[in-house]
Design an enzyme around this catalytic site. Structure first.
Site, PDB file in Angstrom:
ATOM      1  N   HIS A 252      42.538  42.094  34.376  1.00 44.84           N
ATOM      2  CA  HIS A 252      42.894  42.694  35.664  1.00 44.84           C
ATOM      3  C   HIS A 252      42.213  44.038  35.793  1.00 44.84           C
ATOM      4  O   HIS A 252      42.045  44.746  34.801  1.00 44.84           O
ATOM      5  CB  HIS A 252      44.417  42.868  35.780  1.00 44.84           C
ATOM      6  CG  HIS A 252      44.877  43.036  37.185  1.00 44.84           C
ATOM      7  ND1 HIS A 252      44.922  44.262  37.793  1.00 44.84           N
ATOM      8  CD2 HIS A 252      45.267  42.119  38.103  1.00 44.84           C
ATOM      9  CE1 HIS A 252      45.344  44.091  39.038  1.00 44.84           C
ATOM     10  NE2 HIS A 252      45.559  42.808  39.261  1.00 44.84           N
ATOM     11  N   GLU A 307      47.970  35.006  37.892  1.00 48.11           N
ATOM     12  CA  GLU A 307      47.518  33.660  38.223  1.00 48.11           C
ATOM     13  C   GLU A 307      47.863  32.613  37.177  1.00 48.11           C
ATOM     14  O   GLU A 307      47.930  31.425  37.478  1.00 48.11           O
ATOM     15  CB  GLU A 307      45.996  33.667  38.464  1.00 48.11           C
ATOM     16  CG  GLU A 307      45.534  34.604  39.555  1.00 48.11           C
ATOM     17  CD  GLU A 307      45.990  34.195  40.948  1.00 48.11           C
ATOM     18  OE1 GLU A 307      47.106  33.655  41.088  1.00 48.11           O
ATOM     19  OE2 GLU A 307      45.227  34.419  41.897  1.00 48.11           O
TER      20      GLU A 307
HETATM   21  N1  ACO Z   1      38.039  36.438  30.071  1.00 52.33           N
HETATM   22  C1  ACO Z   1      37.042  36.901  29.267  1.00 52.33           C
HETATM   23  N2  ACO Z   1      36.436  38.078  29.436  1.00 52.33           N
HETATM   24  C2  ACO Z   1      36.856  38.831  30.459  1.00 52.33           C
HETATM   25  C3  ACO Z   1      37.879  38.439  31.315  1.00 52.33           C
HETATM   26  C4  ACO Z   1      38.482  37.196  31.092  1.00 52.33           C
HETATM   27  N3  ACO Z   1      39.459  36.739  31.866  1.00 52.33           N
HETATM   28  N4  ACO Z   1      38.078  39.406  32.244  1.00 52.33           N
HETATM   29  C5  ACO Z   1      37.194  40.378  31.978  1.00 52.33           C
HETATM   30  N5  ACO Z   1      36.445  40.047  30.896  1.00 52.33           N
HETATM   31  C6  ACO Z   1      35.385  40.816  30.273  1.00 52.33           C
HETATM   32  C7  ACO Z   1      34.157  40.893  31.159  1.00 52.33           C
HETATM   33  O1  ACO Z   1      33.299  39.800  30.943  1.00 52.33           O
HETATM   34  C8  ACO Z   1      33.556  42.209  30.740  1.00 52.33           C
HETATM   35  O2  ACO Z   1      32.901  42.027  29.528  1.00 52.33           O
HETATM   36  P1  ACO Z   1      31.515  42.831  29.250  1.00 52.33           P
HETATM   37  O3  ACO Z   1      31.885  44.280  29.314  1.00 52.33           O
HETATM   38  O4  ACO Z   1      31.109  42.367  27.884  1.00 52.33           O
HETATM   39  O5  ACO Z   1      30.575  42.422  30.344  1.00 52.33           O
HETATM   40  C9  ACO Z   1      34.799  43.065  30.421  1.00 52.33           C
HETATM   41  O6  ACO Z   1      35.846  42.152  30.125  1.00 52.33           O
HETATM   42  C10 ACO Z   1      35.226  43.926  31.592  1.00 52.33           C
HETATM   43  O7  ACO Z   1      35.313  43.085  32.740  1.00 52.33           O
HETATM   44  P2  ACO Z   1      35.200  43.603  34.223  1.00 52.33           P
HETATM   45  O8  ACO Z   1      34.503  42.562  35.041  1.00 52.33           O
HETATM   46  O9  ACO Z   1      34.666  44.990  34.274  1.00 52.33           O
HETATM   47  O10 ACO Z   1      36.699  43.678  34.632  1.00 52.33           O
HETATM   48  P3  ACO Z   1      37.227  43.788  36.099  1.00 52.33           P
HETATM   49  O11 ACO Z   1      38.259  44.804  36.126  1.00 52.33           O
HETATM   50  O12 ACO Z   1      36.130  43.953  37.069  1.00 52.33           O
HETATM   51  O13 ACO Z   1      37.762  42.297  36.299  1.00 52.33           O
HETATM   52  C11 ACO Z   1      38.993  40.421  36.851  1.00 52.33           C
HETATM   53  C12 ACO Z   1      39.038  41.940  36.667  1.00 52.33           C
HETATM   54  C13 ACO Z   1      37.981  40.079  37.953  1.00 52.33           C
HETATM   55  C14 ACO Z   1      40.363  39.939  37.268  1.00 52.33           C
HETATM   56  C15 ACO Z   1      38.542  39.752  35.512  1.00 52.33           C
HETATM   57  O14 ACO Z   1      39.435  40.130  34.484  1.00 52.33           O
HETATM   58  C16 ACO Z   1      38.426  38.235  35.619  1.00 52.33           C
HETATM   59  O15 ACO Z   1      37.385  37.745  36.034  1.00 52.33           O
HETATM   60  N6  ACO Z   1      39.492  37.477  35.219  1.00 52.33           N
HETATM   61  C17 ACO Z   1      39.450  36.030  35.299  1.00 52.33           C
HETATM   62  C18 ACO Z   1      39.720  35.551  36.718  1.00 52.33           C
HETATM   63  C19 ACO Z   1      41.173  35.768  37.139  1.00 52.33           C
HETATM   64  O16 ACO Z   1      42.091  35.552  36.382  1.00 52.33           O
HETATM   65  N7  ACO Z   1      41.327  36.202  38.410  1.00 52.33           N
HETATM   66  C20 ACO Z   1      42.649  36.507  38.980  1.00 52.33           C
HETATM   67  C21 ACO Z   1      42.910  37.992  38.995  1.00 52.33           C
HETATM   68  S1  ACO Z   1      44.546  38.386  39.490  1.00 52.33           S
HETATM   69  C22 ACO Z   1      44.454  38.492  41.190  1.00 52.33           C
HETATM   70  O17 ACO Z   1      43.530  38.946  41.759  1.00 52.33           O
HETATM   71  C23 ACO Z   1      45.576  37.963  42.011  1.00 52.33           C
END
Ligand code: ACO
Length: 362
Positions: A252, A307
């Protein structure tokens, strides 16, 4: 303002608006909606009551909760009358895209506030489109029921049990608002131009549909299906992370600990007596994923988000997967409409800056 390479991209931590509607404390894992902590709110208030509180805060005056409940029933009926037009506009589209066309087709309804017309229409559109996929005719709303109970009735063609209606009601309350999330921000940007609430809600819906936001629950179930059994949890998750994939339902932008909504939804699943995905299996997937993510990304706390249990709850309620995001939108529309009004009352256009990385003309 001077922009340089250290300027945060993605608006992390940028305050775009002041709001009295909700607050997300990402460090403590706390969510406050309309002045109450989520756990308490979900136990004590219906979706209609929470919607009333959000709208009252947005308008700066008390709104009558009975009027909101009655108005939503009427709004569902009015939306049902317009369904032939909406179904024609969304012909051939999948449920999520069809709902976008449906929301975009909404407009003012005599005798109803714009926010009431929007929220009343959301489940009518979602249910009709989800049924159409299976060749089933839309089911007319019943204004005597609560919004959650009638949503399930319109989806299935039969009345839900009290426990099912309560579980969906708790879900709608849980997702009703969540600070400056992407879809709410989109709705506020549109409202800030003084465009109307129908425009703002359409923008909110579009932003919600992506898998990084409200489009994640369907892929969560696909992940649980693919894992399949307890023996396969570790192998599947390790392999997915090794391939650089994201685990759906985890991570998140704001939370650095477990999303507090996960607990409320897990409790709501418990009300349903073991239907759908086995909760013990889900808990094992969750526990393993949390540990594996901590190992894979030691510098970035990644934990369960809303989610994960949304998917399990909506599946246990026998809601078709394709309707998950439109049902999420039914709850979040309370927040979108309140934020849009709150934004309009400020009279301030939202217009951020960008970092130019192009060529400087000589
Ligand atoms: N699984 C594995 N790795 C992850 C995940 C995940 N669920 N989420 C983030 N990371 C990793 C990224 O790949 C990134 O790695 P890197 O630095 O090596 O490139 C690091 O963690 C940081 O990620 P960001 O993209 O900067 O995190 P951000 O805050 O932008 O993302 C998000 C938040 C979009 C929710 C992300 O965690 C994600 O894609 N989760 C999976 C999809 C999901 O569950 N979406 C629902 C969100 S809840 C809602 O909106 C209602």
């Amino acid at each position: 303002m001077t922009l340089h390479s250290k300027t945060p991209i993605g608006l992390d931590g940028v305050v775009a608006a002041a709001t009295a509607l909700s607050h997300v404390d990402g460090e403590r894992g706390e969510l406050i909606i309309a002045g109450q902590r989520l756990g308490e709110l979900a136990r004590s208030a219906s979706f209609e009551e929470v919607t009333t509180r959000l709208w009252s805060l947005a308008h700066g005056e008390e709104i009558d909760p009975d009027g909101v409940k009655t108005g939503l029933g009427v709004a569902r009926e009015r939306a049902f009358e317009t369904l032939p037009r909406i179904l024609a506009a969304s012909d051939g589209l999948p449920v999520i895209a069809g709902s976008r066309a449906g929301v975009a087709a909404l407009g003012p309804v005599d005798g109803l506030s714009d926010e009431t017309a929007i929220i009343g229409a959301m489940p009518v559109i979602a249910a009709a489109l989800a049924r159409r996929v299976n060749g089933l005719a839309p089911v007319a709303p019943d204004r005597s029921l609560g919004h959650a109970a009638d949503t399930l009735r319109m989806l299935r063609g039969e009345a839900p049990t009290e426990a099912e209606a309560k579980a969906l009601d708790a879900y709608l309350v849980t997702v009703s608002d969540h600070g400056m999330n992407a879809s709410t921000f989109a709705a506020r940007v549109v409202a800030s131009t003084n465009a109307d609430l129908f425009m703002a809600a359409t923008a909110g819906y579009c932003a919600l549909t992506g898998p990084l936001h409200g489009g994640a629950p369907e892929p969560v179930l696909a992940m649980l299906d693919a894992i399949g059994s307890r023996d396969n949890i570790a192998g599947w998750i390790d392999a997915a992370l090794a391939r650089g994939e994201r685990l759906m339902g985890f991570g998140h932008r704001i939370y650095r600990v477990r999303d507090p909504r996960a607990d409320v939804l897990r409790t709501a699943v418990g009300l349903l007596g073991g239907r759908g995905v086995d909760l013990g299996f889900a808990a094992e997937v969750e526990a393993y994923a949390r540990v594996a993510l901590a190992k894979a990304k030691p510098d970035r706390p990644l934990d369960t988000n809303v989610e994960f249990y949304t998917a399990i709850l909506l599946d246990a309620l026998r809601i078709p997967r394709a309707a998950f995001t439109p049902i999420f939108a039914t709850g979040r529309a309370a927040g979108w409409t309140a934020h849009a009004r709150e934004q309009q009352r400020t009279g301030r256009l939202l217009r951020p800056a960008s970092l130019y990385t192009g060529v400087a003309p000589g």
